[in-house]
Design an enzyme around this catalytic site. Structure first.
Site, mmCIF file in Angstrom:
data_model
loop_
_atom_site.group_PDB
_atom_site.id
_atom_site.type_symbol
_atom_site.label_atom_id
_atom_site.label_comp_id
_atom_site.label_asym_id
_atom_site.label_seq_id
_atom_site.Cartn_x
_atom_site.Cartn_y
_atom_site.Cartn_z
ATOM 1 N N THR A 98 0.824 -1.224 0.000
ATOM 2 C CA THR A 98 0.000 0.000 0.000
ATOM 3 C C THR A 98 0.854 1.269 0.000
ATOM 4 O O THR A 98 0.326 2.364 -0.097
ATOM 5 C CB THR A 98 -0.963 0.048 1.219
ATOM 6 O OG1 THR A 98 -0.176 0.015 2.409
ATOM 7 C CG2 THR A 98 -1.934 -1.112 1.204
ATOM 8 N N ASP A 141 6.218 2.704 -3.079
ATOM 9 C CA ASP A 141 6.954 1.772 -3.937
ATOM 10 C C ASP A 141 6.139 0.532 -4.251
ATOM 11 O O ASP A 141 6.216 -0.010 -5.361
ATOM 12 C CB ASP A 141 8.276 1.347 -3.270
ATOM 13 C CG ASP A 141 9.256 2.489 -3.198
ATOM 14 O OD1 ASP A 141 8.879 3.626 -3.553
ATOM 15 O OD2 ASP A 141 10.405 2.250 -2.783
ATOM 16 N N ASP A 190 1.721 -9.967 8.725
ATOM 17 C CA ASP A 190 2.353 -8.868 9.457
ATOM 18 C C ASP A 190 3.826 -9.198 9.644
ATOM 19 O O ASP A 190 4.164 -10.330 10.039
ATOM 20 C CB ASP A 190 1.645 -8.713 10.815
ATOM 21 C CG ASP A 190 1.972 -7.393 11.480
ATOM 22 O OD1 ASP A 190 3.168 -7.062 11.588
ATOM 23 O OD2 ASP A 190 1.030 -6.697 11.890
ATOM 24 N N LEU A 244 9.207 -4.608 0.892
ATOM 25 C CA LEU A 244 9.174 -3.142 0.921
ATOM 26 C C LEU A 244 8.503 -2.632 2.193
ATOM 27 O O LEU A 244 8.474 -1.430 2.434
ATOM 28 C CB LEU A 244 8.398 -2.611 -0.302
ATOM 29 C CG LEU A 244 8.744 -3.227 -1.664
ATOM 30 C CD1 LEU A 244 7.960 -2.521 -2.765
ATOM 31 C CD2 LEU A 244 10.232 -3.122 -1.936
ATOM 32 N N SER A 252 18.567 1.000 2.237
ATOM 33 C CA SER A 252 18.356 2.452 2.158
ATOM 34 C C SER A 252 19.647 3.242 2.265
ATOM 35 O O SER A 252 20.563 2.864 3.007
ATOM 36 C CB SER A 252 17.438 2.861 3.310
ATOM 37 O OG SER A 252 17.461 4.250 3.503
ATOM 38 N N GLU A 288 19.908 5.754 3.891
ATOM 39 C CA GLU A 288 20.001 6.220 5.287
ATOM 40 C C GLU A 288 21.020 5.389 6.070
ATOM 41 O O GLU A 288 21.473 5.814 7.129
ATOM 42 C CB GLU A 288 18.627 6.141 5.963
ATOM 43 C CG GLU A 288 17.658 7.218 5.514
ATOM 44 C CD GLU A 288 18.029 8.627 5.983
ATOM 45 O OE1 GLU A 288 18.441 8.798 7.132
ATOM 46 O OE2 GLU A 288 17.915 9.559 5.161
ATOM 47 N N TYR A 290 15.785 4.272 12.371
ATOM 48 C CA TYR A 290 15.441 3.729 11.050
ATOM 49 C C TYR A 290 16.688 3.243 10.334
ATOM 50 O O TYR A 290 16.742 2.115 9.821
ATOM 51 C CB TYR A 290 14.728 4.812 10.218
ATOM 52 C CG TYR A 290 14.535 4.444 8.765
ATOM 53 C CD1 TYR A 290 13.493 3.628 8.364
ATOM 54 C CD2 TYR A 290 15.413 4.920 7.789
ATOM 55 C CE1 TYR A 290 13.316 3.282 7.022
ATOM 56 C CE2 TYR A 290 15.243 4.593 6.444
ATOM 57 C CZ TYR A 290 14.202 3.763 6.071
ATOM 58 O OH TYR A 290 14.042 3.431 4.750
ATOM 59 N N LYS A 295 17.683 -0.580 9.234
ATOM 60 C CA LYS A 295 17.963 -0.930 7.832
ATOM 61 C C LYS A 295 19.343 -1.589 7.701
ATOM 62 O O LYS A 295 19.537 -2.470 6.854
ATOM 63 C CB LYS A 295 17.871 0.307 6.933
ATOM 64 C CG LYS A 295 16.442 0.722 6.591
ATOM 65 C CD LYS A 295 15.780 -0.243 5.595
ATOM 66 C CE LYS A 295 14.371 0.163 5.232
ATOM 67 N NZ LYS A 295 13.665 -0.819 4.392
#
Ligand code: GDP
Length: 330
Positions: free
Chosen positions: A10, A13, A56, A78, A127, A129, A151, A155
């Site tokens: 949803t 990406d 989930d 994703l 990412s 990041e 975050y 990652k």
């Protein structure tokens, strides 16, 4: 028909990837979490071809069950808590979903496996990041990581565990180290969309100021539609690997604001923009610029949309959308 299973379906990406894979003849299965998820309803209206499967990333048995239903050839992970600012206030949740979620997905793949001669291929959304306080410029697949947020830390774990499972169990598991990628589907909390939407609303007289955080940081911004193609290309290779996906160009947040306002014909953007410390982050990523040479050479991937075109695309979209909602004729 090849079958793909996508977490984060949803999100920005997920939607681009679902469209791309559908266009290539895939059966697309998308994992949705929760009860009566409003985003799932919207997605189903826009993309009825996506088969929704409950699951989930916090729940390993649900991932196993979802894979048993989808029986995919390819899995694209994703799904994540993806907003850096939120990760500071919900660090444990971010570690669980964005970090441990990858481990659970890999374990589910090991359990379900796919057929012996057609093992499931896995894509992980890594990412830029992870580079955080960058050790070198531009950043490549070999640049050491120094994440600057929960975050980014999550990652890094996700990235490392993909490499480890590839080396330990021979999984066809690849990571795309994607630099910031945007478009009209970007959530309003991210800086590009916040700015393009505000420029559109200010132009239409629906909003009078834009409150921002740090204007000095720089990002390598590309178009999400281009980047999902790179994900797919990685899974078509004989060997799994890691790839930087970026444009190789960087712009400051101030450049972004200036260009978005110029797009709607406002040159004195400073008169509309105020800064507020509440939008500053406890630790900042000052500069990101990626070197996509490996993706270009090995995958044959090229970004097609440049920064000015990207900003224009987003501003045009937001002008139309905001005008429609306010019953204003353009
Ligand atoms: P990120 O690179 O994943 O953190 O993507 P974002 O789009 O959330 O933020 C990009 C950069 O914009 C960061 O350096 C933020 O500090 C900076 N920024 C400045 N003002 C804002 C703001 O109002 N909202 C967001 N999201 N970012 C801002």
């Amino acid at each position: 028909m090849p079958r793909a299973f996508v977490t984060g379906i949803t999100g920005q990406d997920g939607q681009h990837l679902a469209e791309f894979l559908h266009g290539r003849g895939y059966d697309v299965y998308g994992m949705v979490k929760g009860q009566n998820n409003p985003k799932a309803t919207l997605l189903q209206e826009e993309m009825p071809f996506v088969e929704l499967v409950p699951g989930d990333l916090a729940d390993l048995p649900s991932l196993v069950a979802a894979l048993q239903i989808a029986q995919p050839d390819e899995v694209y992970n994703l799904g994540a808590i993806s907003f850096v600012a939120l990760s500071f206030s919900q660090a444990e949740l971010t570690a669980n979903i964005t970090g441990l979620g990858v481990l659970r997905m890999l374990e589910a793949i090991r359990m379900v496996g796919g057929s012996d001669n057609n093992p499931i291929r896995f894509y992980q959304a890594s990412s830029s990041e992870m580079f955080g306080k960058v050790r070198e410029t531009p950043q490549t697949e070999r640049t050491p990581f120094h994440p600057r947020s929960p975050y980014g830390c999550a990652k890094v774990f996700g990235h490392d565990i993909v490499v480890n499972y590839r080396e330990s169990y021979g999984l066809h598991a690849s990571s795309g180290i994607l630099f910031n990628h945007e478009g009209p589907r970007r959530g309003m909390e991210f800086v590009t969309r916040k700015v393009t939407n505000a420029a559109a609303r200010i132009k239409l007289g629906l909003q009078h100021e834009l409150v921002m955080g740090n204007l000095d940081s720089k990002r390598d911004w590309g178009y999400a539609g281009d980047y999902v193609k790179a994900m797919w290309m990685m899974l078509q290779q004989d060997e799994p690997d890691d790839y930087v996906v970026a444009t190789g160009k960087t712009h400051s947040i101030e450049d972004l604001v200036e260009r978005a306002f110029a797009e709607v014909g406002i040159d004195n953007w400073q008169d509309y923009v105020r800064q507020d410390p509440k939008f500053y982050r406890p630790a900042e990523v000052d500069l990101l610029i990626g070197d996509p040479t490996k993706a270009k050479e090995k995958l044959g991937w090229e970004p097609e949309v440049e920064f000015p075109e990207l900003v224009k695309m987003m501003v045009d979209h937001d002008l139309k959308r905001e005008a429609r909602r306010a019953n204003i004729e353009l």
